[in-house]
Design an enzyme around this catalytic site. Structure first.
Site, PDB file in Angstrom:
ATOM      1  N   LYS A  88       0.782  -1.615   0.043  1.00 42.10           N
ATOM      2  CA  LYS A  88       0.077   0.326  -0.014  1.00 42.10           C
ATOM      3  C   LYS A  88       1.185   1.309   0.287  1.00 42.10           C
ATOM      4  O   LYS A  88       1.702   1.138   0.814  1.00 42.10           O
ATOM      5  CB  LYS A  88      -0.859   0.012   1.214  1.00 42.10           C
ATOM      6  CG  LYS A  88      -2.260   1.337   1.026  1.00 42.10           C
ATOM      7  CD  LYS A  88      -3.164   0.885   2.588  1.00 42.10           C
ATOM      8  CE  LYS A  88      -4.358   2.011   2.496  1.00 42.10           C
ATOM      9  NZ  LYS A  88      -4.784   1.669   3.254  1.00 42.10           N
ATOM     10  N   SER A 148     -10.203   1.717   2.827  1.00 42.65           N
ATOM     11  CA  SER A 148      -8.677   2.516   1.908  1.00 42.65           C
ATOM     12  C   SER A 148      -7.926   1.663   0.804  1.00 42.65           C
ATOM     13  O   SER A 148      -7.421   2.297   0.131  1.00 42.65           O
ATOM     14  CB  SER A 148      -8.263   3.172   2.598  1.00 42.65           C
ATOM     15  OG  SER A 148      -7.207   2.942   3.510  1.00 42.65           O
ATOM     16  N   SER A 189     -10.054  -0.290   6.582  1.00 46.55           N
ATOM     17  CA  SER A 189      -9.035  -0.514   5.565  1.00 46.55           C
ATOM     18  C   SER A 189      -8.787  -1.841   4.717  1.00 46.55           C
ATOM     19  O   SER A 189      -8.545  -1.776   3.271  1.00 46.55           O
ATOM     20  CB  SER A 189      -8.243   0.589   4.798  1.00 46.55           C
ATOM     21  OG  SER A 189      -9.694   1.715   4.733  1.00 46.55           O
TER      22      SER A 189
HETATM   23  N1  GLN Z   1     -13.894   3.721   5.938  1.00 50.64           N
HETATM   24  C1  GLN Z   1     -12.916   4.210   6.801  1.00 50.64           C
HETATM   25  C2  GLN Z   1     -12.422   5.728   6.687  1.00 50.64           C
HETATM   26  O1  GLN Z   1     -12.822   6.201   6.470  1.00 50.64           O
HETATM   27  C3  GLN Z   1     -11.448   3.464   7.720  1.00 50.64           C
HETATM   28  C4  GLN Z   1      -9.941   3.636   6.448  1.00 50.64           C
HETATM   29  C5  GLN Z   1      -9.255   3.184   7.352  1.00 50.64           C
HETATM   30  O2  GLN Z   1      -9.279   2.275   7.618  1.00 50.64           O
HETATM   31  N2  GLN Z   1      -7.551   3.388   6.835  1.00 50.64           N
HETATM   32  O3  GLN Z   1     -11.939   6.580   8.449  1.00 50.64           O
END
Ligand code: GLN
Length: 468
Positions: A78, A153, A177
């Site tokens: 990532k 994400s 994410s």
């Molecule tokens: N969807 C969640 C957010 O937008 C999780 C993001 C993440 O785990 N990095 O905060």
């Protein structure tokens, strides 16, 4: 030999050890799949030009007598995890040309094991999002249906594994994410116990919530990556040694918080969930109804605590110290220009929200209350996990939606309803595929989420194996 890229890590590892294939062949297979699919899926922001060379070195290391299950295995990383000397942008214009000056601890461990880093995987900007649509460099697309999102994400990481562009991947999970995109792409995704994997070299979003986690085709593969990257680290004072957790005795019981499953979940997702529960029952687990009274608040708590921490963490991107630097008429103008141009709308939204809940007048009303409620939620989970081995829910209420479908940020936030709890409480959690549901003539994967006690990753993997 064709389709080497479709092997699991465990399968490829055996073939490498037996001398049936080389890392160069394995890496070539991934690279040719990338060449075919990346232009349409936008999975990688950069494919490393030296991937073949890395693989060649791994083959040499093996020839010299080294062995590790990840030696020569191509992984996607990532784009918020630092690899020394390589670009790392967090999918943000702010860091478009930023080059990492050191290795994340997880990366160091993978280098020692001998993994091949194949490229930087697409993601939501600074890991803020649930669909990968917040990437400054375009959304990644779901390999099961390119008109749909990957989830976020860590969308690029999930799509890389699901589309066979890499054998496994690292993602990061602050509120789901790793697990969400794993569910949307039909693979396994794991968030370790808070502290089990060092956060050194992971770009901070919500420091009390963030964990690096593996994405893989199978539970065994995810476990292999986790075992390699875990461990206490002097560079992260919140990192922990697994031995500090007492061993647990299996109860052969699974907790189902049915009060959380009453609304907002698509019918066929629920049906798959019930079928997965049956599978656990036939594997000898008793299903127990449990109550987590504060869990309905988890989403609200998360969307106060995470922006608060993110607003503070992102203050370092001021146009002076890192990345994009735009000049204005004064220093304050430099800050404003750089941050306005460098950050996308979702990142700016969260910085504003975060500074608001931390401001003197509102701190007690929002941030202070959220922190107190977070503690209660953690106690409720701990209590439930004294009675059962794992708590299960669907990973997401729906399968992957179409690109652009959730333009309202609040609708997007609702996607995290089942995943944020484990980040707030620090418990480890795993998403495992539980079949597919049909939408517009396509079969779309959905996932089931398991949550276990702190440090009890062995149970997470053993129950996960029953489900796959
Ligand atoms: N969807 C969640 C957010 O937008 C999780 C993001 C993440 O785990 N990095 O905060």
């Amino acid at each position: 030999m064709s389709n080497l890229n479709e092997l699991t890590i465990v399968e490829a590892s055996k073939k490498l050890a037996a001398g049936e294939i080389t890392s160069v062949q394995l890496t070539e297979a991934c690279l040719s799949e990338i060449e075919k699919k990346n232009p349409s899926l936008n999975t990688f922001l950069e494919v490393f030009a030296d991937a073949r060379e890395q693989a060649r070195v791994c083959d040499e290391r093996r020839a010299a007598g080294e062995s590790h299950p990840l030696l020569g295995i191509p992984l996607a990383i990532k784009d918020n995890i630092l690899i020394e000397g390589r670009k790392v942008s967090a999918a943000s214009k702010m860091l478009e040309n930023y080059v990492a000056s050191y290795d994340a601890t997880a990366i160091q461990k993978l280098k020692i094991a001998g993994a091949v880093f194949i490229g930087r995987a697409n993601m939501d900007e600074f890991a803020m999002g649930g669909s990968n649509e917040n990437s400054a460099f375009g959304a990644a697309k779901n390999p099961h249906d390119p008109s749909r999102v990957t989830g976020g994400s860590s969308g690029g990481s999930a799509a890389a594994v699901a589309g066979h562009l890499a054998l496994g991947a690292l993602g990061s999970d602050t509120g789901g994410s790793v697990r969400e995109p794993a569910a949307f792409c039909g693979i396994v995704g794991m968030k370790p116990t808070y502290g089990a994997v060092s956060r050194s070299g992971l770009m901070a979003m919500g420091s009390s919530l963030d964990q690096i986690g593996p994405l893989a085709k199978t539970v065994e593969d995810a476990q292999l990556i986790f075992e390699t990257i875990r461990g206490k680290d002097s560079l992260d004072s919140t990192s922990i040694d697994a031995a500090t957790y007492p061993a647990r005795v299996a109860k052969k019981k699974i907790g189902v918080p049915r009060h959380l499953l009453k609304e907002g979940i698509e019918q066929d997702v629920l049906e798959h969930f019930e079928a997965a529960l049956k599978k656990l029952e036939s594997a000898g687990y008793a299903l127990v109804d449990i109550e987590l009274p504060s869990a309905p608040l988890a989403l609200a708590l998360y969307y106060i605590i995470m922006p608060a921490e993110a607003s503070s963490n992102l203050a370092r991107f001021d146009g002076v110290r890192y990345g994009l630097s735009l000049k204005g008429d004064s220093l304050i103008d430099d800050y404003a220009h750089s941050r306005k141009e460098g950050f996308g709308p979702e990142v700016r939204r969260r910085i504003m929200l975060g500074t608001y809940v931390l401001s003197a007048g509102y701190y007690d009303a929002y941030y202070g209350k959220a922190i107190a409620a977070r503690k209660v939620l953690a106690e409720e989970c701990a209590r439930a996990l004294q009675e059962v081995d794992a708590i299960v829910t669907p990973t997401t209420p729906s399968p992957a939606f179409t690109l652009g479908e959730k333009s309202d940020p609040l609708a997007m936030y609702l996607l995290d309803i089942f995943t944020v709890t484990a980040n707030l409480t620090g418990n480890p959690a795993l998403s495992v595929p539980m079949g597919t549901v049909a939408r517009d003539g396509k079969e779309l994967p959905v996932g089931i989420q398991l949550t276990v006690a702190h440090g009890d990753e062995p149970t997470l993997f053993s129950v996960g194996r029953e489900l796959q």
